[in-house]
Scaffold this active site. Sequence first.
Site, PDB file in Angstrom:
ATOM      1  N   CYS A  44      -2.713  -7.589  10.114  1.00  0.00           N
ATOM      2  CA  CYS A  44      -4.248  -7.174   9.806  1.00  0.00           C
ATOM      3  C   CYS A  44      -3.246  -5.755   8.949  1.00  0.00           C
ATOM      4  O   CYS A  44      -3.693  -5.312   8.052  1.00  0.00           O
ATOM      5  CB  CYS A  44      -4.367  -6.456  10.536  1.00  0.00           C
ATOM      6  SG  CYS A  44      -5.181  -7.867  11.911  1.00  0.00           S
ATOM      7  N   ASP A  76      -6.456  -6.418  17.103  1.00  0.00           N
ATOM      8  CA  ASP A  76      -6.992  -6.541  18.408  1.00  0.00           C
ATOM      9  C   ASP A  76      -7.334  -8.360  18.679  1.00  0.00           C
ATOM     10  O   ASP A  76      -6.912  -9.237  20.113  1.00  0.00           O
ATOM     11  CB  ASP A  76      -9.063  -6.749  17.651  1.00  0.00           C
ATOM     12  CG  ASP A  76      -9.160  -5.315  18.157  1.00  0.00           C
ATOM     13  OD1 ASP A  76      -8.619  -4.702  16.753  1.00  0.00           O
ATOM     14  OD2 ASP A  76      -9.264  -4.780  19.597  1.00  0.00           O
ATOM     15  N   CYS A 117      -6.914  -2.526  10.211  1.00  0.00           N
ATOM     16  CA  CYS A 117      -7.675  -3.491  11.313  1.00  0.00           C
ATOM     17  C   CYS A 117      -8.592  -3.211  11.722  1.00  0.00           C
ATOM     18  O   CYS A 117      -8.698  -1.646  11.202  1.00  0.00           O
ATOM     19  CB  CYS A 117      -6.581  -3.730  12.339  1.00  0.00           C
ATOM     20  SG  CYS A 117      -6.974  -4.841  13.986  1.00  0.00           S
ATOM     21  N   ASP A 118      -9.405  -3.027  12.736  1.00  0.00           N
ATOM     22  CA  ASP A 118     -10.882  -2.496  13.511  1.00  0.00           C
ATOM     23  C   ASP A 118     -10.607  -1.049  13.038  1.00  0.00           C
ATOM     24  O   ASP A 118     -11.186  -0.257  12.442  1.00  0.00           O
ATOM     25  CB  ASP A 118     -11.127  -3.086  14.197  1.00  0.00           C
ATOM     26  CG  ASP A 118     -11.451  -4.248  14.119  1.00  0.00           C
ATOM     27  OD1 ASP A 118     -10.425  -5.024  13.507  1.00  0.00           O
ATOM     28  OD2 ASP A 118     -12.374  -4.961  15.261  1.00  0.00           O
ATOM     29  N   LYS A 119      -9.691  -0.886  13.804  1.00  0.00           N
ATOM     30  CA  LYS A 119      -9.682   1.344  14.161  1.00  0.00           C
ATOM     31  C   LYS A 119      -9.607   2.097  13.157  1.00  0.00           C
ATOM     32  O   LYS A 119      -9.352   3.030  13.321  1.00  0.00           O
ATOM     33  CB  LYS A 119      -9.142   1.030  15.512  1.00  0.00           C
ATOM     34  CG  LYS A 119      -9.827   0.954  16.561  1.00  0.00           C
ATOM     35  CD  LYS A 119     -11.096   0.124  17.504  1.00  0.00           C
ATOM     36  CE  LYS A 119     -10.514  -1.011  17.427  1.00  0.00           C
ATOM     37  NZ  LYS A 119     -11.155  -2.475  17.628  1.00  0.00           N
ATOM     38  N   CYS A 196      -9.492  -9.828   9.695  1.00  0.00           N
ATOM     39  CA  CYS A 196     -10.485 -11.110   9.806  1.00  0.00           C
ATOM     40  C   CYS A 196     -11.127 -10.822   8.854  1.00  0.00           C
ATOM     41  O   CYS A 196     -11.931 -10.050   8.776  1.00  0.00           O
ATOM     42  CB  CYS A 196     -10.861 -10.784  11.189  1.00  0.00           C
ATOM     43  SG  CYS A 196      -9.616 -10.594  12.701  1.00  0.00           S
ATOM     44  N   GLU A 459     -12.652  -5.844  24.977  1.00  0.00           N
ATOM     45  CA  GLU A 459     -13.730  -6.169  23.874  1.00  0.00           C
ATOM     46  C   GLU A 459     -13.845  -7.720  24.573  1.00  0.00           C
ATOM     47  O   GLU A 459     -12.721  -8.473  24.927  1.00  0.00           O
ATOM     48  CB  GLU A 459     -12.961  -6.953  22.611  1.00  0.00           C
ATOM     49  CG  GLU A 459     -13.498  -5.998  21.570  1.00  0.00           C
ATOM     50  CD  GLU A 459     -13.304  -6.359  19.866  1.00  0.00           C
ATOM     51  OE1 GLU A 459     -13.422  -4.683  19.261  1.00  0.00           O
ATOM     52  OE2 GLU A 459     -12.213  -6.672  19.784  1.00  0.00           O
ATOM     53  N   SER A 485     -16.842  -7.887  20.317  1.00  0.00           N
ATOM     54  CA  SER A 485     -16.110  -7.863  18.730  1.00  0.00           C
ATOM     55  C   SER A 485     -16.407  -8.293  18.008  1.00  0.00           C
ATOM     56  O   SER A 485     -17.495  -8.963  18.479  1.00  0.00           O
ATOM     57  CB  SER A 485     -14.432  -9.566  18.385  1.00  0.00           C
ATOM     58  OG  SER A 485     -13.970  -9.238  17.506  1.00  0.00           O
TER      59      SER A 485
HETATM   60 FE1  FES Z   1      -7.119  -7.213  13.437  1.00  0.00          FE
HETATM   61 FE2  FES Z   1      -9.437  -8.310  13.161  1.00  0.00          FE
HETATM   62  S1  FES Z   1      -7.829  -8.308  14.357  1.00  0.00           S
HETATM   63  S2  FES Z   1      -8.847  -7.216  11.842  1.00  0.00           S
END
Ligand code: FES
Length: 571
Positions: A44, A76, A117-119, A196, A459, A485
């Site tokens: 990510c 994640d 990545c998400d965060k 992702c 999650e 997620s």
């Molecule tokens: Fe990093 Fe989904 S685990 S974007």
Amino acid sequence: MQDSSTYWKRSRVELRAAGFDPDKTANTSAVVTIAAAYTNAHRCNNRVRSLGDLLIELLGERGGQGLIVGAPAVSDALTQGTPTAGYSLVSRDVVADCFEIGHYAHHGDAMIVISGCDKTGAAALMPLARTNAFGLVLYPGTSSPGKVSFEPFASKGTNITIMDYAEGRAAQETGRISADQLLELERNVMPGSGTCGAMFTANTMSTVAESIGMMLPHGASHPADYDAKSDMHADVRAQARASVEALYRLIEKNIRPRDIMTERAFENAITTVYAMGGSTNMYLHMLAIARQAGVPITIERIQQIGERVPLIANLQPHGPFAMTSLHAIGGVPVVMKELLRNGFLHGDVMTVTGKTLAENLATVPTLDQLPKQDIVFPVGKPIAAPNNHISVLRGNIAPESCVLKLSGKTLDKGEFRGTARVFDSEADTMKAIRAGEIKPGTVIVVRNVGPVGGPGMPEMVMLTIQLQGRGLGEDVALITDGRFSGVSHGILIGHISPEAARGGPIAAVRDGDTIVIDPKNRTLNVALSDDEIARRMKEWRAPDLSTRIRPGSVHDKYVKLVSSAHHGCVV
Ligand code: FES
């Protein structure tokens, strides 16, 4: 008044020792914090370092100096379903703090935040809003999707993402696909790095950055690379160059993040995310970003904005397409153009191009002008009517709020009524699902996994993947004070607030109770009287967290500060 960077430019002895030329740095046109949550640990954010190096080079061409500020980047994919899942959400605020610290400590004039990545995507906007330093967000890119030769995945073509692999793994456990087929998925699902690859949380947050006006158009959807061994994708390189140019324009025109991140811009971003079928994590992150920007957005207001918006982007998890398929037809601007034309967006808001949103979208083709495609639908013929994707509910087990994710589905009977099966941990829930104990008509209740109880509000995606992989996604609901997620889909309710560990009435639910999810009336209730809930809550004792939280640890600080999910888990 002197620029902040004057202090850095004058530190001659320090500059020399660090390898800079003090005479050259004295004339630097701008000292730019390159906020870069880099790690080589996962796909990510593993391109963030090379992107940071590229930015230093590009800034140098403009007479500027980029200074890297690092931060932890939690994936994640590496933490979900493990004992360290509680470090993910916590990292959002830590990352934002790291960028604030580095920016001020190095005397930056401006900031380019590289998300990922998400965060890190959520945290990208927080320091920009907090410091109000000239700046913008640059996305390292999403994962290129793959393809496989067997159903039910082959018909998706080149749109296979990590969600398909995760659900394929659960399907293999139950014999629905073979071990060889799972291996084919593993080998083909992600040819290279990147987040992702569909409308999961990272792409939800890149969409927020673009639609709120803090990222250049077309910047939220590009692939990170061609394959794991290639250089970064040409589109990322082009965005990096354009971002540096845009940054200098922002400085010249004196346009700062809070000139862009206004209440109307938040409304645009929330509308776009609802239209594209974004992740429920959006609620937490929009509340956290709004707080930094001084914009008075509440979760009820997010619902009010979103509940008039139909779902028009046919992306996973609710549809078949990957984010790069949207990129290929023009990206987020195509969706925003359709929304603007139909009166859903404010066109007069400022963006990091130095132009208004309407000006940015003026040259974007309308859906009629695009070649035939099934990725973005007209507002008049949406994939799902408003309020069928994500929405905010309340009820006697969620007196503050909770969030429902239906992913565009309509419940057959207009509601889901089921029998509670209650768990106090994700691991125990997983054991029961794997043992085949969960039958159609069950409402799984996973509690004590909230911001405090988790700690860190993990999650529950591994559980939702198991339900999907076992064909139970339409017959079993899952409700929790944890979160989901963006990959998660089914009949899902998360963010139940107040959480069980803080005495929320979800703590009163017992096996066998009847739970009713009513999307139309936006309620989540257990079929118990108020007196019975109160009687049960008298017997409630707060869980002992001391076995899981070490004194002085990140979680020790976090649980003392964190607000409920209703307020965005801000600290
Ligand atoms: Fe990093 Fe989904 S685990 S974007």
